[in-house]
Write a protein that holds these residues in place. Structure first.
Motif, PDB file in Angstrom:
ATOM      1  N   GLN A 114       0.786  -1.152   0.108  1.00  0.00           N
ATOM      2  CA  GLN A 114       0.139   0.007  -0.130  1.00  0.00           C
ATOM      3  C   GLN A 114       0.667   1.291   0.061  1.00  0.00           C
ATOM      4  O   GLN A 114       0.648   2.201  -0.628  1.00  0.00           O
ATOM      5  CB  GLN A 114      -0.960  -0.092   1.158  1.00  0.00           C
ATOM      6  CG  GLN A 114      -1.963   1.023   1.196  1.00  0.00           C
ATOM      7  CD  GLN A 114      -2.927   1.139  -0.097  1.00  0.00           C
ATOM      8  OE1 GLN A 114      -3.361   0.098  -0.512  1.00  0.00           O
ATOM      9  NE2 GLN A 114      -3.068   2.350  -0.664  1.00  0.00           N
ATOM     10  N   LYS A 161       2.118   1.686  -3.309  1.00  0.00           N
ATOM     11  CA  LYS A 161       1.044   2.176  -4.279  1.00  0.00           C
ATOM     12  C   LYS A 161       0.810   3.867  -4.011  1.00  0.00           C
ATOM     13  O   LYS A 161       0.868   4.481  -5.196  1.00  0.00           O
ATOM     14  CB  LYS A 161      -0.351   1.483  -3.848  1.00  0.00           C
ATOM     15  CG  LYS A 161      -1.628   1.932  -4.967  1.00  0.00           C
ATOM     16  CD  LYS A 161      -2.749   1.291  -4.608  1.00  0.00           C
ATOM     17  CE  LYS A 161      -3.877   1.699  -5.372  1.00  0.00           C
ATOM     18  NZ  LYS A 161      -5.308   0.791  -4.861  1.00  0.00           N
ATOM     19  N   SER A 162       1.060   4.208  -2.835  1.00  0.00           N
ATOM     20  CA  SER A 162       0.957   5.630  -2.594  1.00  0.00           C
ATOM     21  C   SER A 162       2.334   6.273  -3.138  1.00  0.00           C
ATOM     22  O   SER A 162       2.071   7.430  -3.856  1.00  0.00           O
ATOM     23  CB  SER A 162       0.849   5.882  -1.163  1.00  0.00           C
ATOM     24  OG  SER A 162      -0.394   5.514  -0.566  1.00  0.00           O
TER      25      SER A 162
END
Length: 216
Positions: free
Chosen positions: A182, A185-186
């Motif tokens: 995550q 992804k950010s």
């Protein structure tokens, strides 16, 4: 600890893991083969990170030296490329901490990467979502992309390089950079936004980007 079944799975699926297991068993030929496969790729990524061809080549040699020194303890717990670029990321991070200021990035990049297309073209399309409206000289376009990449912060740049140059998945990049998928992804989302801010005015209207510092 890596389970025996997990290690066996990586050894079956990844020919480079099998080569590294041969290195562990003392094969100099296997080590030479791994160096030939990854030398150019390592130098390309490291050069983007540290901004110097000579330093990138030195760091690549350091990475391979670390690999060789760790051979007796090697247990496959990831794809070989993920393990190798984890070592490279650590080496580059250590090198960057010693730099007093960011150097101008000036380098020649490979025409193609593991994914087949030009990595620079992949960066352009990922940041803009489209092919440039203007007809551009390829060398000029690559210079602008290099400039844009150099303005990203170190983590964003590493994530982009591993994603677009090495074709790594979010999971593999996360393992390499010791972050969560995550978080990767950010990071990539912010990097695409920062690249778009720099690249779109140029590719649409010919406005060369003004130099900024460490986009976040």
């Amino acid at each position: 600890m890596v389970s025996e079944s997990s290690a066996r799975r990586y050894a079956l699926r990844d020919p480079d893991v099998r080569l590294m297991l041969q290195v562990r068993d003392g094969s100099a030929v296997a080590f030479e083969e791994l160096m030939q496969r990854y030398q150019g790729r390592l130098v390309t990524v490291l050069q983007h990170l540290v901004g110097s061809r000579d330093q990138a080549e030195d760091l690549a040699q350091e990475v391979f030296l670390r690999v060789y020194r760790a051979r007796a303890r090697y247990v496959p717990g990831a794809k070989f490329s993920t393990w190798l670029f984890t070592i490279a990321n650590n080496a580059a991070s250590n090198a960057l901490r010693t730099l007093s200021r960011r150097r101008e990035v000036s380098l020649r990049v490979r025409e193609s990467g593991p994914m087949g297309a030009s990595p620079m073209d992949a960066v352009i399309q990922a940041s803009s979502g489209q092919i440039p409206a203007r007809q551009l000289d390829k060398a000029e376009a690559r210079d602008i992309v290099r400039m844009a990449l150099a303005e990203l912060n170190d983590r964003q740049r590493m994530a982009v390089l591993l994603n677009k140059f090495e074709g790594m998945s979010y999971a593999d990049i996360a393992q390499t950079m010791e972050l969560t998928p995550q978080a990767i992804k950010s990071l990539l989302s912010r990097a695409r936004g920062n690249l778009r801010e720099v690249l779109e005015p140029y590719f649409q209207h010919g406005d060369r980007p003004a130099k900024k510092n460490n986009l976040h």
